[in-house]
Design a protein around this motif. Structure first.
Motif, PDB file in Angstrom:
ATOM      1  N   HIS A 157       0.859  -1.181   0.000  1.00  0.00           N
ATOM      2  CA  HIS A 157       0.000   0.000   0.000  1.00  0.00           C
ATOM      3  C   HIS A 157       0.895   1.232   0.000  1.00  0.00           C
ATOM      4  N   LEU A 158       0.760   2.055  -1.038  1.00  0.00           N
ATOM      5  CA  LEU A 158       1.686   3.163  -1.259  1.00  0.00           C
ATOM      6  C   LEU A 158       1.008   4.515  -1.063  1.00  0.00           C
ATOM      7  N   SER A 159       1.783   5.478  -0.612  1.00  0.00           N
ATOM      8  CA  SER A 159       1.274   6.838  -0.465  1.00  0.00           C
ATOM      9  C   SER A 159       2.398   7.837  -0.661  1.00  0.00           C
ATOM     10  N   ALA A 160       2.013   9.062  -0.980  1.00  0.00           N
ATOM     11  CA  ALA A 160       2.936  10.194  -1.088  1.00  0.00           C
ATOM     12  C   ALA A 160       2.314  11.325  -0.279  1.00  0.00           C
ATOM     13  N   PRO A 161       2.636  11.436   1.005  1.00  0.00           N
ATOM     14  CA  PRO A 161       1.908  12.334   1.913  1.00  0.00           C
ATOM     15  C   PRO A 161       2.041  13.827   1.625  1.00  0.00           C
ATOM     16  N   PHE A 162       3.076  14.222   0.868  1.00  0.00           N
ATOM     17  CA  PHE A 162       3.348  15.649   0.728  1.00  0.00           C
ATOM     18  C   PHE A 162       3.323  16.118  -0.724  1.00  0.00           C
ATOM     19  N   PRO A 163       2.158  16.057  -1.368  1.00  0.00           N
ATOM     20  CA  PRO A 163       2.070  16.536  -2.751  1.00  0.00           C
ATOM     21  C   PRO A 163       2.390  18.025  -2.842  1.00  0.00           C
ATOM     22  N   ARG A 164       2.986  18.394  -3.968  1.00  0.00           N
ATOM     23  CA  ARG A 164       3.353  19.787  -4.243  1.00  0.00           C
ATOM     24  C   ARG A 164       4.469  20.299  -3.331  1.00  0.00           C
ATOM     25  N   PHE A 165       5.019  19.422  -2.500  1.00  0.00           N
ATOM     26  CA  PHE A 165       6.125  19.831  -1.630  1.00  0.00           C
ATOM     27  C   PHE A 165       7.294  18.860  -1.796  1.00  0.00           C
ATOM     28  N   PHE A 176       3.471   1.776  -7.859  1.00  0.00           N
ATOM     29  CA  PHE A 176       2.165   1.146  -7.682  1.00  0.00           C
ATOM     30  C   PHE A 176       1.786   0.315  -8.913  1.00  0.00           C
ATOM     31  N   GLY A 177       1.841   0.929 -10.084  1.00  0.00           N
ATOM     32  CA  GLY A 177       1.491   0.215 -11.295  1.00  0.00           C
ATOM     33  C   GLY A 177       2.504  -0.843 -11.668  1.00  0.00           C
ATOM     34  N   GLY A 178       3.770  -0.551 -11.443  1.00  0.00           N
ATOM     35  CA  GLY A 178       4.828  -1.452 -11.879  1.00  0.00           C
ATOM     36  C   GLY A 178       4.926  -2.737 -11.099  1.00  0.00           C
ATOM     37  N   ILE A 179       4.454  -2.740  -9.836  1.00  0.00           N
ATOM     38  CA  ILE A 179       4.569  -3.954  -9.019  1.00  0.00           C
ATOM     39  C   ILE A 179       3.218  -4.619  -8.766  1.00  0.00           C
ATOM     40  N   GLY A 180       2.143  -4.046  -9.315  1.00  0.00           N
ATOM     41  CA  GLY A 180       0.815  -4.605  -9.058  1.00  0.00           C
ATOM     42  C   GLY A 180       0.420  -4.473  -7.604  1.00  0.00           C
ATOM     43  N   ALA A 181       0.629  -3.275  -7.032  1.00  0.00           N
ATOM     44  CA  ALA A 181       0.322  -3.030  -5.617  1.00  0.00           C
ATOM     45  C   ALA A 181      -1.184  -2.955  -5.388  1.00  0.00           C
ATOM     46  N   LYS A 182      -1.578  -2.981  -4.122  1.00  0.00           N
ATOM     47  CA  LYS A 182      -3.000  -3.020  -3.782  1.00  0.00           C
ATOM     48  C   LYS A 182      -3.638  -1.647  -3.738  1.00  0.00           C
ATOM     49  N   SER A 183      -2.960  -0.636  -3.210  1.00  0.00           N
ATOM     50  CA  SER A 183      -3.602   0.677  -3.107  1.00  0.00           C
ATOM     51  C   SER A 183      -2.584   1.801  -3.210  1.00  0.00           C
ATOM     52  N   LEU A 184      -3.093   2.942  -3.668  1.00  0.00           N
ATOM     53  CA  LEU A 184      -2.309   4.178  -3.758  1.00  0.00           C
ATOM     54  C   LEU A 184      -3.170   5.316  -3.231  1.00  0.00           C
ATOM     55  N   TYR A 185      -2.606   6.119  -2.332  1.00  0.00           N
ATOM     56  CA  TYR A 185      -3.331   7.275  -1.799  1.00  0.00           C
ATOM     57  C   TYR A 185      -2.397   8.478  -1.748  1.00  0.00           C
ATOM     58  N   ILE A 186      -2.901   9.618  -2.219  1.00  0.00           N
ATOM     59  CA  ILE A 186      -2.153  10.873  -2.189  1.00  0.00           C
ATOM     60  C   ILE A 186      -3.094  11.972  -1.708  1.00  0.00           C
ATOM     61  N   ILE A 216      -7.473   0.895   5.166  1.00  0.00           N
ATOM     62  CA  ILE A 216      -6.524   0.027   4.453  1.00  0.00           C
ATOM     63  C   ILE A 216      -6.009  -1.056   5.390  1.00  0.00           C
ATOM     64  N   ILE A 217      -5.665  -0.678   6.612  1.00  0.00           N
ATOM     65  CA  ILE A 217      -5.197  -1.658   7.597  1.00  0.00           C
ATOM     66  C   ILE A 217      -6.295  -2.665   7.900  1.00  0.00           C
ATOM     67  N   ASN A 218      -7.523  -2.182   8.072  1.00  0.00           N
ATOM     68  CA  ASN A 218      -8.648  -3.094   8.345  1.00  0.00           C
ATOM     69  C   ASN A 218      -8.809  -4.098   7.211  1.00  0.00           C
ATOM     70  N   TRP A 219      -8.717  -3.598   5.967  1.00  0.00           N
ATOM     71  CA  TRP A 219      -8.853  -4.502   4.816  1.00  0.00           C
ATOM     72  C   TRP A 219      -7.736  -5.539   4.830  1.00  0.00           C
ATOM     73  N   GLN A 220      -6.516  -5.086   5.064  1.00  0.00           N
ATOM     74  CA  GLN A 220      -5.380  -6.008   5.038  1.00  0.00           C
ATOM     75  C   GLN A 220      -5.493  -7.052   6.137  1.00  0.00           C
ATOM     76  N   ASN A 221      -5.896  -6.631   7.327  1.00  0.00           N
ATOM     77  CA  ASN A 221      -6.051  -7.573   8.438  1.00  0.00           C
ATOM     78  C   ASN A 221      -7.135  -8.609   8.147  1.00  0.00           C
ATOM     79  N   ALA A 222      -8.178  -8.190   7.419  1.00  0.00           N
ATOM     80  CA  ALA A 222      -9.278  -9.106   7.080  1.00  0.00           C
ATOM     81  C   ALA A 222      -8.924 -10.022   5.912  1.00  0.00           C
TER      82      ALA A 222
END
Length: 380
Positions: free
Chosen positions: A133-141, A153-163, A204-210
């Motif tokens: 599960h990938l994220s980039a917390p600081f867009p524009r910075f 995310f796309g290259g490894i077939g990851a589960k989620s991306l959030y920005i 996301i954590i809830n989904w992964q744990n389930a």
């Protein structure tokens, strides 16, 4: 050639690749300095926060029908605020289909009205190759980390991306979540519990744990960040400053490296966890460039994401206590990557994809096997 989804809002209606979708998102990221009234107007109501969590939860269970969540949104307080569209991207080694959860915009909008963020998942279960599960917390910075996260995310077939959808400097009043010093702001997504990042991460954590839990070999929650290093001398081809021995990439698990906190022992006595694998693979790739890729165990840096509330959540702190309680142990599942500029430029993205492919095993569903050429799950 893939065709754009013209039903998608604003700039997104012209996008044919995930990279272009994220580029559109960056255009709309809120940068304006909020007044108190503007900040309050942009914050979610109690009902919207609840509905957001429900929508994100359902979004993560998507399997073949992006419009199901779009229809769900129409029955909630997020109606007219958020939407979902599908994207087919054939720009990579294999064709990829995604569902994109995004704020509604008009053609003439310059910024998002709310700025709660964009989320992307593969449109089918079989398209997920790794529970990363990938994220980039600081867009524009932390510039380039948004596209970097999307490419991995796309290259490894990851589960989620959030920005997130607004710059962390949008409202520079101090947060009441993490006490100063240093000063953290109300719109800092990793230090304020009223930002949608925390709500999203919790689902996301809830989904992964389930869905089998977060096995170290194939799962992690990774944040791509930038880092401004101590200005001693210039390094390589960027204008980023660094230590005399330049630290180009610093990977951490959200626990201090100070001996009194007993965490040097954690890093010294735990091996094979995601950050160590990523660091090891990157160090091999970048050895000829003499870049310094390190863990807290091998660094004097004291900023190791111990105040990162998503990191605290992943490391076992209850959501209600992430503002007041630091983690005393690490699960190894949380990875915060702090990078100098040259480590996150577009010409490094293929390296990052290869490193993540090597660092995480696949989670192919029944009927799928890893394709040796792409490193992704494909039909038998």
């Amino acid at each position: 050639m893939a065709q754009p989804n013209t039903s998608a809002p604003g700039c997104f209606g012209n996008a044919t690749t995930l990279y272009e979708v994220i580029s559109c998102h960056i255009l709309y990221v809120v940068q304006a300095n909020y007044t108190e009234a503007a900040y309050d107007a942009a914050q979610p109501t109690t009902a919207q926060r609840s509905d957001w969590s429900s929508v994100v939860s359902s979004f993560l269970y998507t399997d073949g029908k992006c419009t199901a969540v779009a229809d769900m949104i129409q029955q909630t307080s997020l109606k007219s605020v958020y939407t979902v569209f599908d994207l087919t991207d054939n720009s990579g080694k294999a064709e990829n289909s995604y569902c994109v959860l995004v704020e509604e915009v008009n053609d003439d909008d310059k910024e998002y009205s709310k700025g709660w963020g964009i989320m992307v998942v593969p449109s089918t279960k079989k398209a997920v190759s790794r529970f990363v599960h990938l994220s980039a917390p600081f867009p524009r910075f932390a510039l380039e980390t948004e596209e970097q996260a999307a490419t991995v995310f796309g290259g490894i077939g990851a589960k989620s991306l959030y920005i997130p959808g607004r710059i962390f400097l949008a409202y520079t009043q101090p947060t009441s979540c993490i006490p100063s010093p240093p000063k953290y702001f109300k719109t800092d997504p990793i230090h304020d519990n009223n930002e949608m990042f925390l709500d999203t991460q919790a689902q996301i954590i809830n989904w992964q744990n389930a869905n089998g839990g977060c096995a170290s070999s194939s799962c992690a929650y990774v944040q791509f960040d930038g880092k401004v290093f101590q200005p001693v001398r210039m390094i390589r081809r960027s204008f980023q400053l660094a230590w005399v021995r330049p630290v180009n990439m610093f990977s951490i698990h959200g626990i201090s490296n100070i001996v009194k906190d007993n965490s040097t022992g954690w890093y010294a006595n735990h091996h094979g966890y995601p950050a160590e694998r990523i660091v090891g693979n990157l160090a091999t790739v970048w050895a000829s460039q003499k870049w310094n890729v390190t863990l807290p165990l091998n660094s004097t840096c004291s900023r190791t994401s111990t105040t990162n509330i998503e990191g605290r959540l992943i490391n076992g702190i209850d959501e209600s206590e992430v503002c007041s309680q630091a983690a005393t142990d690490a699960t190894g599942a949380f990875v915060h990557i702090a990078q100098a500029t040259e480590a996150r430029l577009p010409d490094t993205y293929s390296t990052w994809v290869d490193v993540f492919l090597k660092s995480f095993n696949t989670n192919c569903i029944e009927g799928m096997l890893m394709n040796a050429e792409t490193g992704l799950c494909s039909e038998k």
